[in-house]
Design a protein around this motif. Structure first.
Motif, short mmCIF file in Angstrom:
data_model
loop_
_atom_site.label_atom_id
_atom_site.label_comp_id
_atom_site.label_asym_id
_atom_site.label_seq_id
_atom_site.Cartn_x
_atom_site.Cartn_y
_atom_site.Cartn_z
N LEU A 189 0.72 -1.18 0.06
CA LEU A 189 0.12 -0.06 0.05
C LEU A 189 1.01 1.38 -0.03
O LEU A 189 2.25 1.23 0.36
CB LEU A 189 -0.85 0.01 1.21
CG LEU A 189 -1.91 -1.15 1.31
CD1 LEU A 189 -2.94 -1.10 2.62
CD2 LEU A 189 -3.01 -1.05 0.06
N SER A 224 -5.41 1.45 3.68
CA SER A 224 -5.32 2.63 2.40
C SER A 224 -6.12 3.79 2.81
O SER A 224 -7.00 3.94 3.54
CB SER A 224 -5.64 1.99 1.39
OG SER A 224 -6.88 1.80 1.19
N GLN A 234 -9.38 -6.48 0.45
CA GLN A 234 -10.57 -5.52 0.63
C GLN A 234 -11.05 -5.80 1.79
O GLN A 234 -11.01 -6.80 2.46
CB GLN A 234 -11.37 -5.56 -0.53
CG GLN A 234 -10.87 -4.97 -1.76
CD GLN A 234 -11.85 -4.81 -2.92
OE1 GLN A 234 -12.64 -5.54 -3.12
NE2 GLN A 234 -11.49 -3.76 -3.65
N SER A 272 -7.47 3.26 -5.03
CA SER A 272 -7.89 2.33 -5.75
C SER A 272 -6.73 1.34 -6.63
O SER A 272 -5.75 2.01 -6.86
CB SER A 272 -8.98 2.51 -6.71
OG SER A 272 -8.51 3.54 -7.50
N GLU A 273 -7.24 0.16 -7.17
CA GLU A 273 -6.25 -0.53 -7.94
C GLU A 273 -6.96 -0.74 -9.21
O GLU A 273 -7.35 -1.85 -9.26
CB GLU A 273 -5.81 -1.93 -6.96
CG GLU A 273 -5.04 -1.57 -5.90
CD GLU A 273 -4.19 -2.71 -5.24
OE1 GLU A 273 -4.61 -3.92 -5.68
OE2 GLU A 273 -3.53 -2.43 -4.09
N TRP A 328 -8.86 -0.97 0.86
CA TRP A 328 -7.73 -1.86 0.93
C TRP A 328 -7.05 -2.07 2.03
O TRP A 328 -6.62 -0.92 2.79
CB TRP A 328 -6.71 -1.47 -0.40
CG TRP A 328 -7.18 -2.05 -1.61
CD1 TRP A 328 -7.84 -1.44 -2.49
CD2 TRP A 328 -7.09 -3.52 -2.16
NE1 TRP A 328 -8.22 -2.04 -3.61
CE2 TRP A 328 -7.69 -3.35 -3.40
CE3 TRP A 328 -6.36 -4.48 -1.76
CZ2 TRP A 328 -7.59 -4.47 -4.11
CZ3 TRP A 328 -6.55 -5.66 -2.36
CH2 TRP A 328 -6.77 -5.71 -3.94
N ARG A 333 -3.41 -9.25 2.45
CA ARG A 333 -3.72 -8.21 2.10
C ARG A 333 -5.04 -8.42 1.17
O ARG A 333 -5.14 -9.24 0.54
CB ARG A 333 -2.81 -7.68 1.11
CG ARG A 333 -2.81 -6.39 0.46
CD ARG A 333 -1.49 -6.25 -0.52
NE ARG A 333 -1.57 -4.76 -1.20
CZ ARG A 333 -2.03 -4.47 -2.18
NH1 ARG A 333 -2.97 -5.26 -2.82
NH2 ARG A 333 -2.10 -3.32 -2.65
N ASP A 341 -14.82 -1.95 -0.05
CA ASP A 341 -13.69 -2.14 -0.85
C ASP A 341 -12.54 -1.40 -0.49
O ASP A 341 -11.35 -1.43 -1.13
CB ASP A 341 -14.08 -2.01 -2.40
CG ASP A 341 -14.47 -0.42 -2.48
OD1 ASP A 341 -14.50 0.26 -1.57
OD2 ASP A 341 -14.66 -0.18 -3.80
#
Length: 227
Positions: free
Chosen positions: A124, A221, A198, A226-227, A180, A196, A178
């Protein structure tokens, strides 16, 4: 003028103890320990034979005067916690402040700590992060959780094993499912885990665990990540 050394000790794996840390503990006149029984394992392993005295959160205010008297008398003292860097969610701040106020030298001997180890392994963003340590048990706890949920930067927490699921569920009341999260358990030890995912997924995983034990660091996070 004497010196107070704040010596970081391994967070699990004794091989992480620095040669300089060993050198300083062999050099000083006395060692202040968060728990003399826990520290005795480290000291015996490295064959360090120095007088020790307890310096923990329950006697810190009282023992500061003793520590300052030692420094004033020309005694160099090392302060070690059970694991990691003294003063970081462990006793040490009052000792360092008092040593400075009395004109003594304060030197930190760096080493591993759970917060930076966990955030580095989390995947992160760690260009900026907020270290919260342990949240207050009651007063102000919900306010801090709301602030973390609303923060745009990564947050690092220490969480007791018996409070982990409760914290995740409480956090989910203010954060999106969602979000992280990374949960690091027993860092550098035999049963190390870095998990790791959500928020909703990690709640499910940890609620299904039959038992939750160990030392935990939770990395959250920022809300815009976002990823």
């Amino acid at each position: 003028m004497s010196t107070l050394y704040l010596v970081a000790t391994p967070i699990g794996n004794l091989s992480d103890f620095s040669p300089r840390g060993v050198e300083i503990l062999n050099q000083v006149d006395q060692i202040a320990c968060e728990d003399t029984r826990t520290s005795s394992v480290l000291l015996q392993h490295f064959q360090i034979q120095k007088p020790t005295f307890s310096f923990h959160q329950h006697n810190e205010h009282r023992k500061v005067n003793h520590l300052v008297n030692l420094l004033n008398g020309g005694t160099d003292v090392a302060l070690i916690s059970d694991a990691g860097m003294p003063g970081i969610s462990d006793p040490g701040f009052l000792a360092a402040r008092a040593a400075h106020q009395n004109g003594h030298t304060v030197t930190a001997i760096p080493g591993p700590d759970a917060a930076t180890t966990a955030v580095a392994a989390s995947g992160l963003p760690c260009d900026r992060y907020l270290f919260e340590g342990f949240l207050p048990p009651k007063k102000g706890r919900e306010t801090r959780i709301r602030e973390i949920a609303d923060s745009d930067i990564t947050t690092v927490l220490y969480v007791s094993p018996h409070k982990l699921v409760r914290f995740l569920n409480r956090f989910s009341e203010f954060a999106e499912p969602d979000r992280w999260i990374c949960i690091a358990r027993e860092l550098t030890k035999k049963f190390e885990e870095v998990q790791r995912g959500q928020l909703s997924e990690l709640i499910r995983i940890w609620e299904e665990r039959e038992s939750i034990k160990g030392e935990f660091v939770v990395i959250i996070s920022g809300k815009s990540y976002s990823e």
